[in-house]
Design an enzyme around this catalytic site. Structure first.
Site, PDB file in Angstrom:
ATOM      1  N   LEU A   4       0.821  -1.183  -0.048  1.00  0.00           N
ATOM      2  CA  LEU A   4      -0.085  -0.056   0.068  1.00  0.00           C
ATOM      3  C   LEU A   4       0.899   1.280   0.122  1.00  0.00           C
ATOM      4  O   LEU A   4       1.998   1.251   0.733  1.00  0.00           O
ATOM      5  CB  LEU A   4      -0.626  -0.035   1.339  1.00  0.00           C
ATOM      6  CG  LEU A   4      -1.849  -1.213   1.428  1.00  0.00           C
ATOM      7  CD1 LEU A   4      -2.482  -1.072   2.711  1.00  0.00           C
ATOM      8  CD2 LEU A   4      -2.667  -1.396   0.211  1.00  0.00           C
ATOM      9  N   ASN A   5       0.662   2.177  -1.089  1.00  0.00           N
ATOM     10  CA  ASN A   5       1.575   3.206  -1.224  1.00  0.00           C
ATOM     11  C   ASN A   5       0.811   4.698  -1.399  1.00  0.00           C
ATOM     12  O   ASN A   5       1.459   5.402  -2.181  1.00  0.00           O
ATOM     13  CB  ASN A   5       2.611   2.847  -2.257  1.00  0.00           C
ATOM     14  CG  ASN A   5       3.718   3.843  -2.065  1.00  0.00           C
ATOM     15  OD1 ASN A   5       4.395   4.193  -1.129  1.00  0.00           O
ATOM     16  ND2 ASN A   5       3.980   4.693  -3.355  1.00  0.00           N
ATOM     17  N   GLY A   6      -0.540   4.557  -1.192  1.00  0.00           N
ATOM     18  CA  GLY A   6      -1.189   5.879  -1.278  1.00  0.00           C
ATOM     19  C   GLY A   6      -1.269   7.084  -0.559  1.00  0.00           C
ATOM     20  O   GLY A   6      -1.787   7.840  -1.082  1.00  0.00           O
ATOM     21  N   GLY A   7      -0.775   6.962   0.657  1.00  0.00           N
ATOM     22  CA  GLY A   7      -0.946   7.835   1.569  1.00  0.00           C
ATOM     23  C   GLY A   7       0.483   8.659   1.331  1.00  0.00           C
ATOM     24  O   GLY A   7       1.200   8.410   1.148  1.00  0.00           O
ATOM     25  N   LYS A  18       5.366   8.628   1.472  1.00  0.00           N
ATOM     26  CA  LYS A  18       6.111   8.136   2.692  1.00  0.00           C
ATOM     27  C   LYS A  18       7.050   7.451   2.335  1.00  0.00           C
ATOM     28  O   LYS A  18       8.350   7.374   2.700  1.00  0.00           O
ATOM     29  CB  LYS A  18       5.237   7.724   3.690  1.00  0.00           C
ATOM     30  CG  LYS A  18       6.055   7.773   5.142  1.00  0.00           C
ATOM     31  CD  LYS A  18       5.320   7.196   6.127  1.00  0.00           C
ATOM     32  CE  LYS A  18       4.005   7.555   6.524  1.00  0.00           C
ATOM     33  NZ  LYS A  18       3.432   6.954   7.679  1.00  0.00           N
ATOM     34  N   GLN A  85      -5.676   3.435  -6.500  1.00  0.00           N
ATOM     35  CA  GLN A  85      -6.542   3.629  -5.640  1.00  0.00           C
ATOM     36  C   GLN A  85      -7.696   4.448  -6.151  1.00  0.00           C
ATOM     37  O   GLN A  85      -7.255   5.733  -6.835  1.00  0.00           O
ATOM     38  CB  GLN A  85      -5.852   4.060  -4.077  1.00  0.00           C
ATOM     39  CG  GLN A  85      -6.686   4.050  -3.181  1.00  0.00           C
ATOM     40  CD  GLN A  85      -6.052   4.384  -1.642  1.00  0.00           C
ATOM     41  OE1 GLN A  85      -4.822   4.507  -1.668  1.00  0.00           O
ATOM     42  NE2 GLN A  85      -6.871   4.090  -0.663  1.00  0.00           N
ATOM     43  N   GLY A 113      -9.307   5.077   2.233  1.00  0.00           N
ATOM     44  CA  GLY A 113      -8.874   4.154   3.475  1.00  0.00           C
ATOM     45  C   GLY A 113      -8.385   3.065   2.630  1.00  0.00           C
ATOM     46  O   GLY A 113      -8.677   2.587   1.456  1.00  0.00           O
ATOM     47  N   ASP A 144       5.472   1.603   4.438  1.00  0.00           N
ATOM     48  CA  ASP A 144       6.169   2.109   5.466  1.00  0.00           C
ATOM     49  C   ASP A 144       6.301   1.243   6.406  1.00  0.00           C
ATOM     50  O   ASP A 144       7.071   1.840   7.837  1.00  0.00           O
ATOM     51  CB  ASP A 144       5.460   3.276   6.117  1.00  0.00           C
ATOM     52  CG  ASP A 144       3.998   2.939   6.867  1.00  0.00           C
ATOM     53  OD1 ASP A 144       3.951   2.025   6.846  1.00  0.00           O
ATOM     54  OD2 ASP A 144       3.689   3.943   7.374  1.00  0.00           O
ATOM     55  N   LYS A 291       5.192   6.018  11.546  1.00  0.00           N
ATOM     56  CA  LYS A 291       4.052   6.686  11.658  1.00  0.00           C
ATOM     57  C   LYS A 291       4.311   8.185  12.166  1.00  0.00           C
ATOM     58  O   LYS A 291       3.674   9.108  11.725  1.00  0.00           O
ATOM     59  CB  LYS A 291       2.817   6.115  12.443  1.00  0.00           C
ATOM     60  CG  LYS A 291       2.553   4.793  12.010  1.00  0.00           C
ATOM     61  CD  LYS A 291       1.696   4.864  10.571  1.00  0.00           C
ATOM     62  CE  LYS A 291       1.400   3.398  10.139  1.00  0.00           C
ATOM     63  NZ  LYS A 291       0.865   3.209   8.851  1.00  0.00           N
TER      64      LYS A 291
END
Length: 396
Positions: A4-7, A18, A85, A113, A144, A291
């Site tokens: 997951l690398n969307g944020g 990140k 996403q 999400g 991350d 985080k």
């Protein structure tokens, strides 16, 4: 293997993925992940597919990093490296209308999400392509979390279990009281994940009871692709996930900007959508997400080392326990962390706990041992000179 690398890591003041933060020796999270995948393919001589779930906010920079630094990196059978996403409009808290922010239109949109990974797989056609190519299982984790590596022992256990879904869980400690915990659904008897945002205020004390609710999700998930497809088809193309209402400001770096609501789902909550889903207790080392800037400082320090196959692990001297770092709120953003450690991370190999209060610059060749506090009650930045600081409080 899907990361997951969307944020954007907005809580750390970032405007990029990140995974593009440097960890050590100029290697970013993304670089280390790519090198891990290449190493595992070579070691096992297996055509393991790899995929990033990017978003409208991370796709360009992430794919450019791969193109420039890893030009020969790709997938077997020409499978795509990227899964996109979805994006949703942020809505004003006041009346639930689409929020407007003319100064930066891109801030009017948000991600739904990490639970969006499942409809993204199905809706894009990627799930069908993977099944047609002969892939049976998928390992999903966050970019991350460098502790979340492809573990073939876990994969073998999952395959033999014939379960549709497997969640890696770890034992809760006092620091995990606010995180979601594993539970049994009283009606179905199946496993479920309960997040703090879903907990009534009257039940908060029970929610935080780590003796009663012993396990939390590491967000490392294993999925049987064929059973995922069957479950989603049975639910008209969706997984029945609970929706969480998240209150934020439209500009994450401006607390005075318009209050907005974001509606999100959690991928861990998918455990309740599968009958006979399983959970397995794993070592805490498989849960090492970054985080906060405090987490990043620890990861950059000599408490961790890189192995020959590009894993980043705690040094043996740490006996599985990372240093505790508590940074003042003035260091919440990465650019402020860079001002704190312009010469690189201090030595934390023998440090139990480091607390930093007020404006400091940590000079080169600084060693912390035991419990150390840096206290500056003024507004002028103080430089900490080279040397060893052991079980002490340093006042500006």
């Amino acid at each position: 293997m899907l990361k997951l690398n969307g944020g954007l890591g907005t809580s750390m003041g970032l405007n990029k993925a990140k995974s593009l933060l440097e960890v050590n020796n100029k290697d970013t999270f993304l670089d280390l992940i790519v090198k891990q995948v290449l190493s595992l393919r070579q070691q096992e001589r297996a055509p393991m597919a790899f995929m990033l779930m990017n978003s409208f906010a991370t796709s360009k920079d992430t794919m450019e990093r791969i193109r420039v630094h890893h030009p020969n990196f790709g997938n077997p059978y020409d499978a795509a490296l990227e899964l996109m996403q979805h994006k949703h409009p942020k809505v004003a808290e006041e009346d639930w209308s689409p929020a407007a922010w003319p100064a930066a239109r891109e801030l009017e949109w948000c991600l739904p999400g990490d639970g969006d990974v499942f409809p993204a797989l199905l809706g894009s056609g990627m799930l069908d392509k993977l099944i047609a190519a002969g892939y049976k299982y998928m390992f999903i984790s966050s970019s991350d979390n460098l502790g979340a590596t492809m573990d073939l022992t876990l994969l073998n256990w999952f395959a033999q279990s014939e379960a549709p879904f497997l969640m890696e869980v770890a034992v809760r400690t006092d620091s995990d009281k606010e995180g979601g915990h594993l539970a049994y659904d009283g009606q179905t008897g199946d496993l479920m994940l309960r997040e703090s945002d879903q907990c009534p205020e009257a039940d908060k004390a029970q929610f935080s009871d780590i003796a009663k609710h012993r396990y939390f999700s590491t967000d490392n998930l294993w999925v049987d692709l064929a059973k995922l497809k069957a479950t989603m088809v049975a639910n008209k193309g969706l997984l029945p996930l609970p929706v969480m209402k998240i209150l934020k400001t439209i500009d994450p770096r401006d607390p005075e900007s318009t209050p907005v609501l974001q509606l999100e789902t959690s991928m861990g909550a998918a455990i309740q959508a599968f009958h006979r889903a399983e959970a397995i207790v794993v070592p805490r080392s498989r849960f090492a997400p970054v985080k906060t800037t405090s987490d990043l400082l620890v990861l950059k320090s000599d408490a961790y080392e890189k192995t020959h196959d590009h894993l980043v692990v705690l040094r043996p001297e740490r006996q599985g326990v990372p240093p505790i770092v508590k940074l003042d709120a003035c260091y919440n953003f990465v650019d402020a962390l860079d001002e704190l450690i312009p010469f690189g991370a201090p030595h934390l190999l023998r440090c139990r706990k480091l607390t930093v209060e007020g404006p400091w610059t940590i000079g080169p060749n600084v060693v912390f041992e035991g419990d150390v506090m840096l206290v500056n009650k003024g507004t002028k930045r103080k430089e900490l000179l080279a040397g060893t600081y052991s079980n002490s409080t340093v006042n500006a």
